[in-house]
Design a protein around this motif. Structure first.
Motif: not given
Ligand code: PMP
Ligand code: GLU
Length: 399
Positions: A98-102, A124-126, A174-176, A203-208, A235-238, A244-246
């Motif tokens: 349910n999202g990259a966070k999960h 680092y990301w919060v 990197c976020n932020p 390796s968090d590549e969500i902003y690839e 799927m969140s960023k790109a 949609w939480r994938i």
């Molecule tokens: N990793 C980073 C670096 C992010 O900025 C975010 C932003 N939400 C996430 C993971 C989590 O994304 P998701 O919406 O897929 O849970």
């Protein structure tokens, strides 16, 4: 609160949501606030992805999916990893969540015991530090600054490793900070980690795809650490699919099995129609969605030009993601209009109250001298926000 578990008492609220909720409340009270708080694309989900979700509903994809995701989605993820990253994965190595966070939570839950150390290059990301705390682990920070583009070196990483180190967790892009690690930098980092087989690289590549500077590299591309790496993406960023939480992880088989076991007890498989729509998203030539990246690039350049003119701001030139992370240390230890500014969070609150612009202070990102602005907002809002901040600081009484 006594009734809370120790685990919860260790935890902070996510500062990104705290600040965005504050802005929402102020707006509800009739204030004209501009929110540059939450990092989420302001675009609608592309038409063909929505259509695939409608079709999935029509075709009754309404029951539980397998815990790690539908096989055709996991295959589409493997195909994407091969096509974009030249990585070989099989569906049994993928866990859709349910999202990259999960996905990150699944990986950490699978490997962290009480007292284990996780290395976090700061900023680092919060959520990283809080997730580590939730697992009973201990974060070990590597400080970086605007002068080094907020990136750690392989030597700094090696110095932070101890016998208790279980993982290293970072986002690239990197976020932020908006920086990203180049091929050569990751190659050096990989050679260090390969000498410590007990360490997993998350390796968090969500902003690839949101990268204006050059080619994205995944550290899993280096064969010496492939078996030690969990690639996180989603799927969140790109694809502007935040709600949609994938998300997903691609791991060595033992770790993918761990993620499946945890997920099977905690949340089950992810939303089925969103999974089906994600197949379409991943199989579409990304050039169809590139208009979003081009818009972000234009906004980045716009904000960069305007932010450089703001007094007391030291501005980085972010090459990826959609954040600015300026150093505002000039204002620390001073008072602004009588308000003491001891750290970046105070400064973000000052801007919210006096300039009516929402940002997020850097403290919860592991840097008390910088603040984060998301530029996933319209050009009109961005221009107005920078103007407000500049005027506010030019006119502030500083002592
Ligand atoms: N990793 C980073 C670096 C992010 O900025 C975010 C932003 N939400 C996430 C993971 C989590 O994304 P998701 O919406 O897929 O849970
Ligand atoms: N990743 C986004 C951000 O950093 C969304 C909020 C969150 O998940 O914390 O603003």
């Amino acid at each position: 609160m006594e009734k809370y578990a120790e685990r919860l008492r260790r935890l902070s609220f996510s500062q990104t949501f705290v600040m965005s909720n504050k802005v929402r409340e102020m707006k509800a009270n009739g204030l004209d606030v501009i929110s540059l708080t939450l990092g989420e694309p302001d675009f609608d989900v592309p038409r063909n992805i929505k259509k695939a979700a409608f079709e999935a509903i029509e075709n009754n994809f309404s029951h539980y999916s397998p815990v790690p995701g539908f096989l055709d989605l996991r295959q589409a993820i493997c195909d994407k990893l091969k096509r974009d990253n030249n990585l070989e994965y099989e569906p049994k190595q993928i866990c859709v969540s349910n999202g990259a966070k999960h996905a990150i939570i699944n990986v950490l839950s699978s490997i962290i015991n009480d007292g284990d150390e996780v290395i976090l290059p700061a900023p680092y990301w919060v959520s990283y530090d809080e997730m580590v705390k939730m697992m009973g682990g201990k974060s070990v920070f590597i400080e970086t600054s605007i002068e080094t583009d907020f990136k750690m070196t392989a030597e700094e990483l090696e110095k932070a490793i101890t016998p208790k180190t279980k993982a290293i967790l970072y986002s690239s892009p990197c976020n932020p900070s908006g920086s990203y690690y180049r091929y050569e930098e990751l190659e050096q980092i990989a050679s260090v980690v390969a000498r410590y087989p007990q360490i997993t690289i998350i390796s968090d590549e969500i902003y690839e795809y949101i990268n204006y500077g050059g080619k994205h590299t995944s550290i899993a591309e280096f064969p010496q650490v492939y078996e030690q790496t969990a690639v996180i993406n989603g799927m969140s960023k790109a694809f502007a699919m935040t709600g949609w939480r994938i998300g997903y992880s691609a791991c060595p088989v033992w770790l993918a099995e761990g993620c499946e076991k945890i997920q099977g007890q905690m949340t089950s498989g992810a939303n089925t129609m969103a999974q089906k729509a994600s197949i379409t998203a991943l199989q579409t030539d990304y050039s169809e969605y590139r208009y979003m990246i081009e818009a972000f690039r234009k906004r980045r350049d716009l904000v960069y030009g305007l932010m450089k003119e703001i007094p007391g701001f030291k501005v980085n030139y972010p090459e990826a993601a959609f954040y600015f992370f300026p150093d505002i240390s000039f204002y620390l230890g001073k008072t602004l209009n009588g308000i003491p500014i001891k750290d970046a969070d105070d400064f973000a609150m000052f801007l919210l109250d006096f300039a009516l612009v929402g940002s997020v202070g850097g403290v919860s990102f592991g840097n008390a001298e910088c603040i984060r602005f998301s530029y996933a907002a319209s050009e009109r809002e961005l221009t107005e926000a920078m103007k407000r901040i500049k005027e506010c600081l030019e006119n502030a009484v500083i002592s």
